[in-house]
Design a protein around this motif. Structure first.
Motif, short mmCIF file in Angstrom:
data_model
loop_
_atom_site.label_atom_id
_atom_site.label_comp_id
_atom_site.label_asym_id
_atom_site.label_seq_id
_atom_site.Cartn_x
_atom_site.Cartn_y
_atom_site.Cartn_z
N ALA A 102 59.43 26.39 30.14
CA ALA A 102 60.84 26.04 30.36
C ALA A 102 60.92 24.83 31.27
O ALA A 102 60.05 24.61 32.12
CB ALA A 102 61.61 27.21 30.98
N VAL A 103 61.96 24.03 31.08
CA VAL A 103 62.24 22.86 31.92
C VAL A 103 63.73 22.85 32.22
O VAL A 103 64.55 22.91 31.29
CB VAL A 103 61.85 21.53 31.22
N ASP A 104 64.09 22.79 33.49
CA ASP A 104 65.49 22.78 33.90
C ASP A 104 65.72 21.68 34.92
O ASP A 104 64.98 21.56 35.91
CB ASP A 104 65.90 24.12 34.52
N HIS A 105 66.78 20.88 34.69
CA HIS A 105 67.19 19.85 35.64
C HIS A 105 68.39 20.37 36.44
O HIS A 105 69.26 21.05 35.89
CB HIS A 105 67.56 18.56 34.91
N HIS A 106 68.42 20.06 37.73
CA HIS A 106 69.44 20.60 38.62
C HIS A 106 70.32 19.48 39.18
O HIS A 106 69.84 18.62 39.92
CB HIS A 106 68.79 21.36 39.77
N THR A 121 62.96 22.02 37.75
CA THR A 121 62.10 23.20 37.70
C THR A 121 61.31 23.18 36.40
O THR A 121 61.89 23.02 35.32
CB THR A 121 62.91 24.51 37.77
N VAL A 122 60.00 23.30 36.50
CA VAL A 122 59.12 23.38 35.35
C VAL A 122 58.39 24.71 35.44
O VAL A 122 57.67 24.96 36.40
CB VAL A 122 58.11 22.21 35.33
N ASN A 141 61.86 32.93 27.85
CA ASN A 141 63.09 32.54 28.52
C ASN A 141 62.82 31.99 29.91
O ASN A 141 63.70 31.96 30.76
CB ASN A 141 64.03 33.75 28.62
N GLY A 142 61.59 31.58 30.15
CA GLY A 142 61.29 30.91 31.40
C GLY A 142 60.44 31.69 32.37
O GLY A 142 60.22 31.24 33.48
N GLU A 143 59.94 32.89 31.99
CA GLU A 143 59.10 33.64 32.90
C GLU A 143 57.77 32.91 33.08
O GLU A 143 57.24 32.31 32.16
CB GLU A 143 58.85 35.06 32.36
N GLY A 144 57.21 33.03 34.26
CA GLY A 144 55.96 32.36 34.59
C GLY A 144 56.02 31.89 36.02
O GLY A 144 56.70 32.48 36.86
N TYR A 145 55.33 30.80 36.31
CA TYR A 145 55.31 30.25 37.66
C TYR A 145 56.17 29.00 37.70
O TYR A 145 55.99 28.08 36.89
CB TYR A 145 53.88 29.93 38.09
N SER A 146 57.10 28.94 38.63
CA SER A 146 58.03 27.81 38.71
C SER A 146 57.51 26.73 39.65
O SER A 146 57.25 27.00 40.84
CB SER A 146 59.41 28.28 39.20
N LEU A 147 57.34 25.54 39.12
CA LEU A 147 57.00 24.36 39.90
C LEU A 147 58.25 23.51 40.06
O LEU A 147 59.12 23.49 39.19
CB LEU A 147 55.93 23.52 39.19
N HIS A 148 58.32 22.78 41.19
CA HIS A 148 59.43 21.86 41.42
C HIS A 148 58.87 20.47 41.71
O HIS A 148 58.77 20.07 42.88
CB HIS A 148 60.30 22.35 42.59
#
Length: 249
Positions: A102-106, A121-122, A141-148
């Protein structure tokens, strides 16, 4: 090397972070070791979070610090079982193969309690981890380890594979079998006919539209060149050989 912000679902990366000196705040307790985080600053203007500068890292049987099925990337040196409160140690990430889920821009940046506030968030899973570790398929749906990336931790990223790098989500293509498809990601293909997805599009592909408008000659040539040899199935097998994971449930 990848530039910050240039991430896509399906990317296979090598990620690393230099081991950096810090100290142990609390030794292993309830499968966690707590360390003073050497990179972030406390966000005194945060309205919702009060962070104390400490990060608790879960410990798994393989020596990784892990909170979810071995998903965590960081390690301590010495290993957690040799640490107690007050000890000096180092924390970092050895070069590790991951794939992006997953990739999310904030916008605005995410309020977390630390600075700098993340703008990106990657979410990644380590090599060998896939939906098998999440039986409900929730990692999709984005489970895993979140990097910023860009939040002060000096991550280094190397792109090992980007399946269908010549396509963009929303592209429409025609395949060699005469079927039209919508591309929403390397493992997300929607056929416009009623025949169902089958085993995916048959190469070579012809780019029809990009972002809903006719494509340029250069874009069409890139897709034709990228699918002139090989197949969708070969792309999947190559991805699986790098990740030791399955792209879909």
């Amino acid at each position: 090397m990848m530039y910050e912000g240039d991430f896509r679902v399906g990317d296979v990366l090598s990620v690393a972070c230099p081991f950096t000196p810090t100290r142990v705040e609390r030794g292993v307790m309830w499968d966690h070791v707590s360390v003073r985080w050497p990179w972030w600053r406390i966000d005194t203007d945060s309205a919702f979070f009060r962070w104390n500068g400490i990060v608790a890292l879960g410990v798994d049987s393989g020596g990784y610090v892990s909170a979810e099925a071995g998903a965590e990337l960081f390690r301590t040196d010495p290993p957690p079982e040799h640490l107690k409160a007050g000890d000096a140690c180092r924390v970092g990430v050895p070069p590790t193969v991951v794939h992006v889920t997953a990739v999310d821009h904030h916008v605005p940046p995410l309020e977390t309690g630390w600075l700098p506030r993340p703008e990106l968030t990657v979410v990644v899973l380590r090599r060998g981890l896939s939906y098998r570790e999440f039986p409900d398929g929730s990692h999709l749906n984005g489970e895993g380890y979140s990097l910023h990336p860009g939040d002060g931790i000096p991550f280094a990223f190397e792109l090992l594979m980007r399946p269908y790098a010549f396509l963009r989500p929303g592209d429409e293509v025609a395949d060699a079998a005469g079927r039209a498809w919508l591309f929403d990601g390397p493992w997300s293909w929607t056929a416009f006919d009623a025949a169902g997805p089958g085993t995916g599009p048959e190469w070579p592909l012809v780019l029809l539209t990009r972002s809903g408008v006719p494509c340029s000659v250069a874009d069409a040539e890139a897709v034709a060149e990228g699918t002139a040899i090989g197949s969708h199935q070969k792309t999947v097998r190559h991805w699986m050989s790098l990740t030791q994971a399955s792209p879909t449930p």
